[in-house]
Design a protein around this motif. Sequence first.
Motif, PDB file in Angstrom:
ATOM      1  N   VAL A  87       0.838  -1.200   0.000  1.00 60.01           N
ATOM      2  CA  VAL A  87       0.000   0.000   0.000  1.00 60.01           C
ATOM      3  C   VAL A  87       0.870   1.245   0.000  1.00 60.01           C
ATOM      4  N   TYR A 125      -0.441   4.070  -2.760  1.00 64.71           N
ATOM      5  CA  TYR A 125      -1.526   4.915  -2.258  1.00 64.71           C
ATOM      6  C   TYR A 125      -1.511   6.333  -2.820  1.00 64.71           C
ATOM      7  N   VAL A 178      -6.719   5.601   2.718  1.00 64.41           N
ATOM      8  CA  VAL A 178      -6.987   4.189   2.469  1.00 64.41           C
ATOM      9  C   VAL A 178      -7.915   3.658   3.562  1.00 64.41           C
ATOM     10  N   PHE A 203       1.187   7.558   6.311  1.00 62.51           N
ATOM     11  CA  PHE A 203       0.394   8.418   5.442  1.00 62.51           C
ATOM     12  C   PHE A 203       0.734   9.881   5.710  1.00 62.51           C
TER      13      PHE A 203
END
Length: 277
Positions: A200, A204, A209, A247
């Motif tokens: 991911v 991403y 997500v 993130f």
Amino acid sequence: MKVKISHRKLREKFFLKISLFSAFGTLLLAFVPIPSDIQGVLGVIFLVFLVILYIYDWNKANKLNSIEIDIEGTTVCIKAGDIFEEDGLKAIAFNEYFDTLVDNKIINEVSLNGIFLKEKLDIEISELDQEINNYSFENNEILEKNTERLVGKKQKFKIGTIFVHNNYILTAFSKFDSSNRANLTMPEYLGFLITFWDKVNIVYGQRSVSVPIFGSGITRIKEHRRISDEDLLKIMIWTFRISEMRFKHPAKLTIVIHPEKMDKINLLDIQEAKNGI
């Protein structure tokens, strides 16, 4: 009640409130004398108020259905809801063959996998199959073919392998036995999560997500058949914390829980632990 009335976090918050009330009361009494004949009545009223306040906090903790925690700069939201209504990328767990046959044997029509294929997929299933067949997977992601398999696809993939279709991350999650029953060992489950977070991290593209609690459906965790959704959730958060996946704001990770399962998950404990353990 999923949160016990004697929960440590509840007691700590309650004692803090008592301290604040006591400090305020002491300060008030220093300037406003209270007649002795009503002091007892006021004391009883205060005790009743504290009992009501504690019960209110206890009830609120049991109805808690969303929290946000920070894991090394990443906002992780854990909430009840419908993953298909979330913004950004949404992860859907497939089996190790990326099967797409919704026949209530290979794929159950009421599972997230089944709902995605029957109701949310924007192309024909045959077109999705073709996309997967034409995708350039890494060499170590493509395993041997199971030529003895009678129903479903024969190409097997390494668990944790992902394929992105528009706003969906399709991931090879469960292994299938000869009777097409989904299962994983605990080491395989942990390995899937570590691999999934790393994959991911590559795809991403600063989008948020959303993921379900992997393993909360019909997938069997061998030798851990009684493992709870809350335990699986804690494992997911822990593996995310130890992975390299982070993130960048405003993107975030959302773990979406089916509303019917919220009465078995103590979010107060998750919020208190912060790192999932």
